[in-house]
Design a protein around this motif. Structure first.
Motif, PDB file in Angstrom:
ATOM      1  N   PRO A  89       0.709  16.390 -13.251  1.00 47.22           N
ATOM      2  CA  PRO A  89       0.812  16.936 -14.580  1.00 47.22           C
ATOM      3  C   PRO A  89       0.241  16.066 -15.897  1.00 47.22           C
ATOM      4  O   PRO A  89      -0.307  16.821 -16.552  1.00 47.22           O
ATOM      5  N   ASP A  90       0.373  14.920 -15.742  1.00 47.50           N
ATOM      6  CA  ASP A  90      -0.491  14.131 -17.025  1.00 47.50           C
ATOM      7  C   ASP A  90      -1.935  14.682 -17.032  1.00 47.50           C
ATOM      8  O   ASP A  90      -2.544  14.526 -17.960  1.00 47.50           O
ATOM      9  N   GLY A  91      -2.478  14.259 -15.713  1.00 49.63           N
ATOM     10  CA  GLY A  91      -3.777  14.635 -15.690  1.00 49.63           C
ATOM     11  C   GLY A  91      -4.425  16.195 -16.192  1.00 49.63           C
ATOM     12  O   GLY A  91      -5.101  16.154 -16.961  1.00 49.63           O
ATOM     13  N   VAL A  92      -3.592  16.878 -15.827  1.00 48.81           N
ATOM     14  CA  VAL A  92      -3.785  18.430 -16.151  1.00 48.81           C
ATOM     15  C   VAL A  92      -3.784  18.586 -17.796  1.00 48.81           C
ATOM     16  O   VAL A  92      -4.479  19.221 -18.408  1.00 48.81           O
ATOM     17  N   THR A  93      -2.800  17.894 -18.240  1.00 51.85           N
ATOM     18  CA  THR A  93      -2.806  17.753 -19.687  1.00 51.85           C
ATOM     19  C   THR A  93      -3.871  17.268 -20.486  1.00 51.85           C
ATOM     20  O   THR A  93      -4.234  17.864 -21.461  1.00 51.85           O
ATOM     21  N   ILE A  94      -4.259  16.187 -19.855  1.00 53.81           N
ATOM     22  CA  ILE A  94      -5.768  15.623 -20.322  1.00 53.81           C
ATOM     23  C   ILE A  94      -6.700  16.483 -20.252  1.00 53.81           C
ATOM     24  O   ILE A  94      -7.519  16.914 -21.144  1.00 53.81           O
ATOM     25  N   ILE A 146      -3.551  17.993  -7.376  1.00 51.20           N
ATOM     26  CA  ILE A 146      -3.791  16.740  -7.293  1.00 51.20           C
ATOM     27  C   ILE A 146      -4.729  16.322  -8.206  1.00 51.20           C
ATOM     28  O   ILE A 146      -4.863  15.001  -8.668  1.00 51.20           O
ATOM     29  N   HIS A 147      -5.917  16.980  -8.540  1.00 52.80           N
ATOM     30  CA  HIS A 147      -6.714  16.965  -9.347  1.00 52.80           C
ATOM     31  C   HIS A 147      -6.880  17.509 -10.606  1.00 52.80           C
ATOM     32  O   HIS A 147      -6.636  18.802 -10.566  1.00 52.80           O
ATOM     33  N   ALA A 148      -6.946  16.798 -11.878  1.00 56.19           N
ATOM     34  CA  ALA A 148      -6.478  17.294 -12.811  1.00 56.19           C
ATOM     35  C   ALA A 148      -7.165  18.774 -13.259  1.00 56.19           C
ATOM     36  O   ALA A 148      -6.546  19.640 -13.757  1.00 56.19           O
ATOM     37  N   ARG A 149      -8.561  18.765 -13.471  1.00 57.87           N
ATOM     38  CA  ARG A 149      -9.142  19.833 -13.848  1.00 57.87           C
ATOM     39  C   ARG A 149      -9.176  20.943 -12.841  1.00 57.87           C
ATOM     40  O   ARG A 149      -9.905  22.331 -13.173  1.00 57.87           O
ATOM     41  N   ASP A 182      -7.961   8.370  -9.292  1.00 56.47           N
ATOM     42  CA  ASP A 182      -8.222   9.556  -8.523  1.00 56.47           C
ATOM     43  C   ASP A 182      -7.214   9.720  -7.404  1.00 56.47           C
ATOM     44  O   ASP A 182      -7.156   8.995  -6.491  1.00 56.47           O
ATOM     45  N   LEU A 183      -6.003  10.330  -7.511  1.00 58.38           N
ATOM     46  CA  LEU A 183      -5.074  10.429  -6.542  1.00 58.38           C
ATOM     47  C   LEU A 183      -5.277  10.835  -5.387  1.00 58.38           C
ATOM     48  O   LEU A 183      -4.717  10.408  -4.297  1.00 58.38           O
ATOM     49  N   ASN A 184      -6.147  11.614  -5.046  1.00 58.77           N
ATOM     50  CA  ASN A 184      -6.631  11.785  -3.655  1.00 58.77           C
ATOM     51  C   ASN A 184      -7.523  10.954  -3.119  1.00 58.77           C
ATOM     52  O   ASN A 184      -7.980  11.095  -1.925  1.00 58.77           O
ATOM     53  N   TYR A 185      -7.665   9.838  -3.793  1.00 60.85           N
ATOM     54  CA  TYR A 185      -8.207   8.730  -3.151  1.00 60.85           C
ATOM     55  C   TYR A 185      -7.158   7.452  -2.906  1.00 60.85           C
ATOM     56  O   TYR A 185      -7.741   6.305  -2.863  1.00 60.85           O
TER      57      TYR A 185
END
Length: 271
Positions: free
Chosen positions: A70-75, A20-23, A124-127
């Motif tokens: 997935p978009d955040g992981v790509t970033i 849920i968090h990109a990094r 931040d999706l977890n917020y």
């Protein structure tokens, strides 16, 4: 993607979600390997607590959403060049400029991208869930690599997707994989499922030795589950190095967590 292992028509259901968090993308191969481990245990007549694993898989539907963002992981992995939309690239650039102007970051743009936690819209999706959402980071009003809660709860397609899956499926437990800290969070404010969540945390602690802690309960998916949806759940934070967690830690993370799905599946099946 929502991958189901076991009996999709079972009355007992458990959800594992990650990234849920990109990094924090080190949890994606962990969850994919957990899927593989469950399937191998079924085909190789594996057992858990003296029961054939096939019995547990027959009683429980294991849902895995390994990469919610997935978009955040790509970033985090590729920087802005991984994003095709010019509009989103401009959003990311504006987020960096605003965070730099307000002294929320002092790192280079490339490092800012590597540390990105949000989705591509800078939320931040977890917020982004209705768990004391109004009080979260009230002074942060612009998209950012981390911490911006969005314009309202469930404003983002990713948080809407997981909320719809949860509300439409009727899970008995939800396990959230994050990184880092080697810790298990189980509690929140007004926790409707405190005893069940603590039992899940203790079962995982017995496997991996991670510390068991409460949490503030503001905006997170786990907090929304426990407060509003009435579903027990925990957050498992893997790894010790700064995010993105070094993959040199992966063998240890795998050994600590490979039996978590079978353990919690057994718990769900017997409670």
């Amino acid at each position: 993607y929502d991958v189901i292992v076991g009996n999709p028509n079972a009355s007992k259901k458990i959800l594992f979600q990650g990234a849920i968090h990109a990094r924090e993308y080190i949890v994606v191969p962990l969850m994919m390997q957990q899927l593989e481990y469950l399937a191998a245990g079924f085909t190789n007549n594996g057992t858990y607590m003296t029961q054939p694993l096939s019995n547990i898989l027959g009683q429980v539907a294991f849902h895995f959403v390994p990469m919610l963002n997935p978009d955040g992981v790509t970033i985090s992995q590729m920087g802005e060049n991984g994003i095709q939309s010019e509009e989103l690239r401009q959003t990311m650039q504006a987020a960096y400029a605003a965070d730099k102007a307000s002294s929320r970051t002092t790192v280079s743009y490339e490092e800012y991208m590597r540390r990105w936690k949000a989705n591509a819209r800078g939320v931040d999706l977890n917020y982004n869930f209705a768990a004391n959402w109004e009080g979260i980071n009230v002074s942060l009003t612009h998209p950012s690599a981390n911490g911006y809660k969005g314009t309202n709860p469930l404003s983002e397609s990713e948080s809407q997707a997981i909320a719809n899956l949860i509300q439409g499926t009727g899970f008995n437990a939800v396990i959230n994989y994050h990184a880092m800290g080697n810790v298990i969070y189980w509690d929140t404010q007004i926790n409707q499922k405190a005893a069940e969540s603590k039992a899940l945390a203790n079962a995982v602690h017995a496997l991996n030795g991670y510390s068991v802690l409460g949490s503030k309960g503001v905006g997170g998916l786990k907090d929304w589950l426990q407060q509003a949806a009435g579903i027990p759940g925990i957050t498992i934070e893997v790894g010790r190095s700064t995010c993105p967690v070094s993959f040199s830690e992966y063998p240890a993370i795998w050994n600590q967590n490979k039996a978590v799905p079978a353990t919690l599946g057994y718990y769900v099946a017997t409670h």
